[in-house]
Design a protein around this motif. Structure first.
Motif, PDB file in Angstrom:
ATOM      1  N   LYS A 219       0.655  -1.310   0.350  1.00 29.12           N
ATOM      2  CA  LYS A 219       0.422  -0.070   0.059  1.00 29.12           C
ATOM      3  C   LYS A 219       1.097   1.491   0.068  1.00 29.12           C
ATOM      4  O   LYS A 219       1.478   2.042   0.544  1.00 29.12           O
ATOM      5  CB  LYS A 219      -1.447  -0.140   1.453  1.00 29.12           C
ATOM      6  CG  LYS A 219      -1.901  -0.923   1.000  1.00 29.12           C
ATOM      7  CD  LYS A 219      -2.806  -0.945   2.902  1.00 29.12           C
ATOM      8  CE  LYS A 219      -3.827  -2.235   2.779  1.00 29.12           C
ATOM      9  NZ  LYS A 219      -4.366  -2.273   3.713  1.00 29.12           N
ATOM     10  N   GLN A 220       1.648   1.354  -1.413  1.00 33.90           N
ATOM     11  CA  GLN A 220       2.806   2.318  -0.818  1.00 33.90           C
ATOM     12  C   GLN A 220       1.727   4.164  -0.449  1.00 33.90           C
ATOM     13  O   GLN A 220       2.658   4.544  -0.421  1.00 33.90           O
ATOM     14  CB  GLN A 220       2.960   2.750  -2.252  1.00 33.90           C
ATOM     15  CG  GLN A 220       3.760   1.810  -2.880  1.00 33.90           C
ATOM     16  CD  GLN A 220       3.877   1.578  -5.090  1.00 33.90           C
ATOM     17  OE1 GLN A 220       3.539   2.626  -5.422  1.00 33.90           O
ATOM     18  NE2 GLN A 220       4.590   0.648  -4.974  1.00 33.90           N
ATOM     19  N   GLU A 221       0.421   4.025  -0.876  1.00 35.13           N
ATOM     20  CA  GLU A 221       0.145   5.657  -0.374  1.00 35.13           C
ATOM     21  C   GLU A 221       0.133   5.807   0.747  1.00 35.13           C
ATOM     22  O   GLU A 221      -0.391   6.846   2.145  1.00 35.13           O
ATOM     23  CB  GLU A 221      -1.150   6.017  -1.027  1.00 35.13           C
ATOM     24  CG  GLU A 221      -2.739   5.055  -0.809  1.00 35.13           C
ATOM     25  CD  GLU A 221      -2.335   4.037  -1.635  1.00 35.13           C
ATOM     26  OE1 GLU A 221      -3.001   2.853  -0.936  1.00 35.13           O
ATOM     27  OE2 GLU A 221      -1.425   3.498  -2.160  1.00 35.13           O
ATOM     28  N   CYS A 222       0.255   4.912   1.496  1.00 40.32           N
ATOM     29  CA  CYS A 222      -0.172   3.864   3.193  1.00 40.32           C
ATOM     30  C   CYS A 222       1.027   4.321   4.264  1.00 40.32           C
ATOM     31  O   CYS A 222       1.897   4.347   3.793  1.00 40.32           O
ATOM     32  CB  CYS A 222      -0.718   2.940   3.787  1.00 40.32           C
ATOM     33  SG  CYS A 222      -0.923   2.334   5.479  1.00 40.32           S
ATOM     34  N   GLU A 223       0.681   5.943   5.033  1.00 41.23           N
ATOM     35  CA  GLU A 223       1.186   6.590   5.693  1.00 41.23           C
ATOM     36  C   GLU A 223       1.584   4.887   6.935  1.00 41.23           C
ATOM     37  O   GLU A 223       0.534   5.239   7.282  1.00 41.23           O
ATOM     38  CB  GLU A 223       1.613   7.389   6.687  1.00 41.23           C
ATOM     39  CG  GLU A 223       2.052   7.372   7.759  1.00 41.23           C
ATOM     40  CD  GLU A 223       1.234   9.501   8.335  1.00 41.23           C
ATOM     41  OE1 GLU A 223       1.941   9.638   9.024  1.00 41.23           O
ATOM     42  OE2 GLU A 223       0.493   9.295   7.828  1.00 41.23           O
TER      43      GLU A 223
END
Length: 223
Positions: free
Chosen positions: A144-148
């Motif tokens: 989930k590359q957009e997940c912080e």
């Protein structure tokens, strides 16, 4: 409350009774029902049980095969107990390493109890290790590359997503270590250790520990 139990001492209990190790595992499985039913009646919301670790594969092949057979029998035999006692069943760990038959039994029991029950949630750790859980969790987050990446996102990706952290962790059998069990979730758990071997552990001893738990001052790093 979320209560976690490391069920240690089956083999030593069998040795004390001049029986083979598998006899201790069989008696230990019976104890699970007693303690689970006690927790259900006591209003405990979550009960996590360390049933088979990622390290347990190192045991003799015959013992591992017996444990898998015992697990299959337990899942079938205890289904009615779960339903009658309003207990939700959930597994954690990498069950893909188990046989397809066991995986199907696990998923079937999870599906039925989650649909029909709303009392105690019993969490059975199967092929579970906290380090392996964290490894799998970080792999999920990396995808989930957009997940912080923060404490919340890690907690949501753990096997125990949606389940509160452990409040009280008990280990039977006299050893005083966590043995790779729920390391993230037990960061602020109150720890209890007993010399009692798992097949001899009783609801009365657990009840006494719970009473002590409620007398402890949990500060969570504060004053």
């Amino acid at each position: 409350m979320h209560l976690a139990l490391i069920m240690d001492g089956n083999g030593r209990w069998a040795k004390q009774h001049l029986k083979p190790r598998i006899f201790g595992h069989k008696e230990g499985a019976k104890k699970i029902r007693e303690i689970t039913e006690f927790c259900a009646k006591s209003g405990i919301k979550y009960l996590s049980l360390y049933a088979f670790s990622t390290e347990n594969w190192k045991r003799p092949k015959a013992e591992v095969e017996y444990l898998m057979k015992l697990l299959g029998e337990y899942l079938v035999k205890e289904r009615q107990t779960y339903l009658e006692s309003n207990i939700v069943f959930k597994s954690i760990g990498d069950i893909s390493k188990l046989s397809l038959e066991l995986q199907q039994e696990i998923k079937s029991l999870e599906t039925q109890t989650q649909a029909e029950c709303n009392g105690l949630t019993q969490i059975l750790a199967l092929n579970y290790g906290a380090k392996d859980e964290l490894r799998r969790t970080f792999m999920i987050l990396r995808q989930k590359q957009e997940c912080e990446i923060n404490e919340e996102s890690i907690a949501q990706a753990l096997d125990t997503s949606g389940i509160p952290d452990v409040d009280m962790l008990v280990r039977t059998g006299g050893e005083m270590r966590l043995s790779n069990f729920l390391l993230w979730q037990s960061a602020y758990a109150e720890l209890f250790f007993t010399q009692t071997l798992w097949p001899s552990f009783s609801a009365q001893e657990l009840e006494s520990m719970i009473a002590e738990f409620y007398q402890r001052n949990r500060r969570f790093g504060g004053l």
